[in-house]
Design an enzyme around this catalytic site. Structure first.
Site, short mmCIF file in Angstrom:
data_model
loop_
_atom_site.label_atom_id
_atom_site.label_comp_id
_atom_site.label_asym_id
_atom_site.label_seq_id
_atom_site.Cartn_x
_atom_site.Cartn_y
_atom_site.Cartn_z
N VAL A 15 -10.95 3.81 3.40
CA VAL A 15 -9.78 4.31 4.16
C VAL A 15 -10.13 5.59 4.90
O VAL A 15 -9.81 5.76 6.08
CB VAL A 15 -8.58 4.53 3.21
CG1 VAL A 15 -7.41 5.14 3.96
CG2 VAL A 15 -8.17 3.22 2.55
N LYS A 207 4.66 1.77 -6.64
CA LYS A 207 5.24 1.63 -5.30
C LYS A 207 6.75 1.44 -5.39
O LYS A 207 7.52 1.99 -4.60
CB LYS A 207 4.57 0.47 -4.57
CG LYS A 207 3.08 0.72 -4.34
CD LYS A 207 2.34 -0.55 -3.95
CE LYS A 207 0.85 -0.34 -3.84
NZ LYS A 207 0.07 -1.57 -3.72
N GLY A 304 -6.54 -2.21 2.41
CA GLY A 304 -7.67 -2.34 3.33
C GLY A 304 -7.75 -1.13 4.25
O GLY A 304 -6.76 -0.40 4.43
N1 HSE Z 1 -4.65 -2.77 -5.16
C1 HSE Z 1 -3.53 -2.86 -4.29
C2 HSE Z 1 -3.21 -4.31 -3.99
C3 HSE Z 1 -3.72 -2.18 -2.97
O1 HSE Z 1 -3.90 -5.21 -4.45
O2 HSE Z 1 -2.25 -4.54 -3.30
C4 HSE Z 1 -3.60 -0.72 -3.04
O3 HSE Z 1 -2.38 -0.33 -3.59
#
Ligand code: HSE
Length: 430
Positions: A15, A207, A304
């Site tokens: 990133v 999240k 990504g």
């Molecule tokens: N590891 C996470 C996913 C992405 O597989 O969505 C980063 O939060």
């Protein structure tokens, strides 16, 4: 404030490198959008020698990331280290405390310490921005916090982990077991070498806690998220789901209930025709239901280099242009401490899969449990006939309290004809 917005980046992996590349490649249009150039003046990462595919020769290398917070020339620190504790937290605290704005992609840090960090940012009159921490390239923080600010949000939910969505998609399409597909996901670079945070639902819960705080104007409460991952989902459940007209998805859901905000991350069944059921592979999608707007759905790549850098840079442009919004949508002093609604009080339909001996009387034992717990059964499937051998029996309940389902399962587990822990999936009304 100097004309050029000088930034320091801590963590130059996929990133960080992509952020540096795009800042350079799109410099002219970003300058036009920001009203001033954005310049990376210093970076810090664990390994200096690694080829990252970007030219770092004109950028200062700083061995200790904390030094970025101490440099007078740096206006914004970009934290791409990760982890809720340690150097990432120390750096963000130091930078905010030194009067620098911070852009972070660190969902664990925001989920655990967002309230305190938000207050520090407010106190020092700087920005704490974290668009890239939730659903990668999907601008869901901006959508929820600004685009939907007219609405009283009733529910926000989504596919918040691409690794799990990829695994469930491939399991459904191929009938292969979880453990096999997980290895694929690791080889493709989707899941971490230690994939526990992904597959046990913790990443999605980080999240969700962030989305919930914005949606309901409440203090972030990660500990209130009821979390279950996808390790126990088996191909047979995906097959039954198809047969019954559902898809199994790992959803993060935060909703207002009569007893407070309920937050959960769980594999669940959603009707096949629902838009979110069509979201496959590594893609993420977040739905928000507002009082004026109705339902909205945002879709895109949740991880990504490109998608995450897109969100990091959007935050930088906002900061550079002087656009500011309170960290969680309202000033810290206005954030409510919401009661966390207990998961037991949820009402809904449930899918139960039991593994039982195929012999007379088994169903009578099961239905006696449901009768005693006042659980009404809508449908039942027993596939095949294999006297005295093990067969799967699937039951769909009518609407019932989660607590009644849990009590039923505890009793069913004790029946001699039931040989495996029953599998429960909630059928979400979406
Ligand atoms: N590891 C996470 C996913 C992405 O597989 O969505 C980063 O939060």
């Amino acid at each position: 404030m100097s004309e050029v917005m000088k930034i320091g980046i801590a963590g130059v992996g996929t990133v960080g490198a992509e952020t540096i590349r795009v800042l350079k490649e799109n410099a002219a249009l970003l300058t036009a959008r920001t009203g001033r150039p954005i310049e990376v003046v210093a970076v810090s990462a664990r390994y200096r020698g690694r080829d990252r595919g970007v030219d770092l020769s004109e950028i200062d290398w700083v061995d200790n990331a904390l030094d970025l917070a101490a440099r007078d020339d740096i206006e914004v620190v970009v934290e791409l280290i990760g982890g809720s504790e340690g150097i990432a937290k120390d750096l963000v605290e130091a930078a905010l405390g030194a009067g620098k704005s911070v852009v972070t992609a660190n969902k664990a840090l925001v989920a655990h310490h967002g309230a305190a960090l938000g207050r520090t940012a407010e106190k020092h009159d700087v920005v704490l921005a974290y668009e890239s921490a939730v659903a990668g390239g999907i601008p869901i923080i901006k959508t929820l916090r600004e685009g939907l600010s007219a609405n009283r949000v009733e529910r926000v939910y989504g596919i918040l982990n691409g690794t799990c969505n990829y695994i469930l998609t491939v399991m459904r399409e191929t009938g292969r077991p979880f453990a096999d597909v997980l290895v694929d996901a690791q080889e493709l670079g989707y899941a971490e070498a230690d994939p526990a945070f992904d597959i046990d639902g913790v990443d999605a819960a980080h999240k969700l806690a962030i989305l919930s705080a914005i949606a309901f104007g409440s203090e972030i409460d990660f500990d209130a998220v009821d979390i279950e991952g996808i390790r126990h989902v088996s191909p047979i459940d995906l097959e039954f789901a198809e047969e019954l007209g559902y898809r199994i998805k790992l959803l993060g859901i935060a909703e207002r209930t009569a007893s407070g905000v309920q937050q959960r991350v769980r594999p669940c069944m959603v009707p096949k025709a629902a838009q979110i059921a069509q979201v496959d592979g590594v893609f993420n999608a977040v739905a928000a239901e507002g009082s004026s707007v109705g339902s909205t759905l945002s879709y895109g790549r949740g991880a990504g280099g490109g998608p995450t850098a897109s969100a990091v840079i959007a935050d930088l442009v906002d900061i550079g242009a002087g656009r500011r919004t309170p960290v969680f949508g309202v000033p810290g002093s206005a954030l409510k401490v919401s009661a966390a609604a207990p998961i037991d009080s949820l009402v809904g339909s449930y899918y139960l899969r039991l593994t039982v001996f195929d012999r007379p009387g088994v169903l009578a034992d099961l239905t006696a449990v449901f009768r005693d717990e006042q659980v009404s059964v809508e449908a039942m499937i027993q596939r095949g006939r294999d006297p005295n051998e093990l067969v799967p029996v699937v039951l769909i309940t009518h609407e019932t309290e989660e607590a009644a389902i849990r009590r039923s399962v505890t009793k069913i587990n004790k029946l001699r004809s039931v040989t495996e822990e029953p599998r429960i999936l909630r059928i979400e009304a979406i």
